[in-house]
Design a protein around this motif. Structure first.
Motif, mmCIF file in Angstrom:
data_model
loop_
_atom_site.group_PDB
_atom_site.id
_atom_site.type_symbol
_atom_site.label_atom_id
_atom_site.label_comp_id
_atom_site.label_asym_id
_atom_site.label_seq_id
_atom_site.Cartn_x
_atom_site.Cartn_y
_atom_site.Cartn_z
ATOM 1 N N TYR A 182 -5.159 -20.903 2.682
ATOM 2 C CA TYR A 182 -5.050 -22.392 2.376
ATOM 3 C C TYR A 182 -6.615 -22.926 2.636
ATOM 4 O O TYR A 182 -6.606 -24.132 1.975
ATOM 5 C CB TYR A 182 -4.047 -23.003 3.186
ATOM 6 N N ILE A 183 -7.588 -22.400 3.264
ATOM 7 C CA ILE A 183 -8.741 -22.779 3.085
ATOM 8 C C ILE A 183 -9.539 -22.123 1.973
ATOM 9 O O ILE A 183 -9.934 -21.187 1.969
ATOM 10 C CB ILE A 183 -9.652 -22.546 4.392
ATOM 11 N N THR A 184 -9.649 -23.031 0.906
ATOM 12 C CA THR A 184 -10.091 -22.539 -0.297
ATOM 13 C C THR A 184 -11.520 -22.982 -0.831
ATOM 14 O O THR A 184 -12.037 -22.197 -1.560
ATOM 15 C CB THR A 184 -9.021 -22.865 -1.515
ATOM 16 N N GLU A 185 -12.103 -23.733 -0.060
ATOM 17 C CA GLU A 185 -13.343 -24.277 -0.314
ATOM 18 C C GLU A 185 -14.350 -23.395 0.290
ATOM 19 O O GLU A 185 -14.236 -22.871 1.649
ATOM 20 C CB GLU A 185 -13.568 -25.771 -0.103
ATOM 21 N N LYS A 186 -15.742 -23.327 -0.347
ATOM 22 C CA LYS A 186 -16.705 -22.410 0.322
ATOM 23 C C LYS A 186 -17.167 -22.900 1.490
ATOM 24 O O LYS A 186 -17.199 -24.013 1.679
ATOM 25 C CB LYS A 186 -17.994 -22.423 -0.592
ATOM 26 N N GLN A 187 -17.385 -22.111 2.513
ATOM 27 C CA GLN A 187 -17.752 -22.372 3.965
ATOM 28 C C GLN A 187 -19.130 -22.062 4.214
ATOM 29 O O GLN A 187 -19.564 -21.095 3.877
ATOM 30 C CB GLN A 187 -16.996 -21.691 5.165
ATOM 31 N N ASP A 188 -19.943 -23.161 4.628
ATOM 32 C CA ASP A 188 -21.416 -22.885 4.854
ATOM 33 C C ASP A 188 -21.821 -22.414 6.156
ATOM 34 O O ASP A 188 -22.625 -21.600 6.644
ATOM 35 C CB ASP A 188 -22.266 -23.782 4.693
ATOM 36 N N ASP A 189 -20.826 -22.439 7.097
ATOM 37 C CA ASP A 189 -21.076 -22.015 8.587
ATOM 38 C C ASP A 189 -19.825 -21.540 9.165
ATOM 39 O O ASP A 189 -18.989 -22.557 9.525
ATOM 40 C CB ASP A 189 -21.507 -23.460 9.325
ATOM 41 N N TYR A 190 -19.472 -20.331 9.426
ATOM 42 C CA TYR A 190 -18.287 -19.697 9.755
ATOM 43 C C TYR A 190 -18.149 -19.771 11.316
ATOM 44 O O TYR A 190 -17.165 -19.466 11.957
ATOM 45 C CB TYR A 190 -18.368 -18.157 9.417
ATOM 46 N N SER A 191 -19.326 -20.312 11.969
ATOM 47 C CA SER A 191 -19.388 -20.673 13.448
ATOM 48 C C SER A 191 -18.186 -21.734 13.683
ATOM 49 O O SER A 191 -17.799 -21.806 14.951
ATOM 50 C CB SER A 191 -20.497 -20.626 14.150
ATOM 51 N N THR A 192 -17.978 -22.370 12.732
ATOM 52 C CA THR A 192 -16.987 -23.672 13.047
ATOM 53 C C THR A 192 -15.696 -23.023 13.163
ATOM 54 O O THR A 192 -14.693 -23.726 13.548
ATOM 55 C CB THR A 192 -16.965 -24.653 12.009
ATOM 56 N N TYR A 193 -15.129 -21.908 12.656
ATOM 57 C CA TYR A 193 -14.174 -21.070 12.699
ATOM 58 C C TYR A 193 -13.938 -20.549 13.903
ATOM 59 O O TYR A 193 -13.861 -19.183 14.021
ATOM 60 C CB TYR A 193 -13.694 -20.341 11.671
ATOM 61 N N GLN A 194 -14.509 -21.107 15.132
ATOM 62 C CA GLN A 194 -14.786 -20.306 16.723
ATOM 63 C C GLN A 194 -14.591 -21.268 17.661
ATOM 64 O O GLN A 194 -15.116 -22.412 17.319
ATOM 65 C CB GLN A 194 -15.881 -19.653 16.533
ATOM 66 N N THR A 195 -13.626 -21.492 18.673
ATOM 67 C CA THR A 195 -13.655 -22.273 19.678
ATOM 68 C C THR A 195 -14.993 -22.321 20.392
ATOM 69 O O THR A 195 -15.762 -21.271 20.577
ATOM 70 C CB THR A 195 -12.533 -22.175 20.462
#
Length: 370
Positions: A182-195
């Motif tokens: 459901y996250i379909t937009e491009k991500q510039d920083d994958y570190s945000t998907y980490q606590t």
């Protein structure tokens, strides 16, 4: 881990199921209407500027705050239990050996040995035992060694140990972060998907309820006299597998690996005995503690598998309050939070969140159920 403890862990799902009422609940009973524009595509910046809905179960009240205000609702003597599992770059792309045109996608769900992983393979029909998959333009080769439950594949990954000392180093080079569909937009920083407190590598998806915490906010929480205690659940298929059965009691959770150390259990038990609350960050921390707790509410050190499935009718043993996201309709996560309040009241809360335009799912806003 002794045999008695392992047997307890392996049978958790059946034990919990037997504690629940016989009144049937249907998967469709956990539905709500969600406009697509409320599905968060990016995290709040800064993290703790996300919104926070505070639910007081005793008073049946709802407050609308900012996540950094969570400190106002935590008391000296409370214990904040976090899941310090770290999501790995678990999505890997390759091709069938000798057939460059035959693309293959792997999602590494769970480590079963040094270089052995339980894996979702796409396309699955092609992945027969003995198939070899070239990964990372030849940096590694994965061989399908077995077909296990629900059609998942066991694979053995071979790579040059003089280049990568561990499979995790290899994945940092060739893998990508397995963001939810459901996250379909491009991500510039994958570190945000980490606590900010992630430590133990092994999850195929992030325990996202903790994404709103910053290091500075955690420091302020500790300074107030709240203990921050890590436990671990490596997020795999059990957490995000959809419920396909009509009667939710027929749903079987895929097991996931958990760990509660003796030191963590001692802190949780001693502070709760002194009158402090145990506040879990996320459904994964909640499921871990409820798997580790006896009927007396005492949390025991554990290391093993849990298939615990919590839904309305369940009596919580160790968890007093929960910080969590807004979850998908008909998901086991929505069923769990409904067990903390009631199904009807929780669906009312979700409908209010929609009206107030809260942001939903992994990168979204949070709620505190106390």
């Amino acid at each position: 881990m002794n045999t008695a403890m392992k047997n307890t862990m392996d049978n958790t799902a059946e034990i919990i199921r037997n504690q629940l009422p016989e009144t049937s609940l249907h998967t469709s009973d956990f539905s709500y209407a969600l406009p697509e524009e409320l599905i968060a595509q990016h995290p709040a910046e800064p993290r703790d500027s996300a919104r926070l809905m505070v639910i007081n179960r005793d008073k049946d009240t709802v407050e609308h705050r900012i996540f950094s205000d969570i400190i106002e609702y935590l008391n000296p003597g409370d214990t904040l239990v976090i899941n310090d599992s770290k999501v790995i770059p678990a999505r890997v792309f390759g091709y069938a050996e000798g057939r460059h045109e035959a693309g293959v996608e792997l999602l590494l769900l769970r480590q079963r040995g040094d270089c052995v992983w339980e894996t979702l393979v796409k396309p699955g029909k092609r992945a027969r035992v003995g198939m070899r998959i070239v990964l990372g333009d030849g940096l590694a080769v994965a061989e399908v060694t077995d077909i296990v439950e629900e059609g998942n594949r066991l694979i053995h990954i071979s790579f040059d140990r003089s280049v990568f000392s561990t499979v995790y180093e290899l994945l940092e080079k060739i893998g990508t972060m397995p963001l939810p569909p459901y996250i379909t937009e491009k991500q510039d920083d994958y570190s945000t998907y980490q606590t900010v407190y992630a430590r133990e590598e092994g999850s195929a998806a992030d325990p996202t309820a903790g994404l709103q915490f910053t290091g500075e906010l955690l420091d302020r929480i500790k300074a107030k006299g709240i203990a921050v205690v890590p436990v671990m659940l490596h997020v795999g298929l059990g957490t995000f597998r959809p419920v396909k059965e009509d009667d939710i009691a027929d749903h079987i959770m895929h097991t996931e690996y958990i760990q509660v150390t003796e030191a963590a259990a001692d802190i949780i038990n001693s502070r709760r005995a002194a009158g402090g609350r145990t506040v879990c960050v996320g459904t994964t921390s909640c499921r871990t503690l409820e798997s580790a707790a006896g009927d007396d509410g005492i949390v025991r050190p554990v290391s093993g598998d849990t298939g615990i499935f919590i839904y309305p009718g369940y009596k919580f043993k160790a968890v007093d309050a929960l910080i969590t996201n807004f979850h998908l309709p008909q998901s086991t996560l929505l069923m769990l939070v409904s067990a903390l309040y009631t199904r009807e009241k929780m669906l009312g809360i979700y409908n209010e969140a929609v009206r107030e335009k809260y942001r939903f799912f992994s990168y979204g806003d949070a709620m505190f159920i106390q």
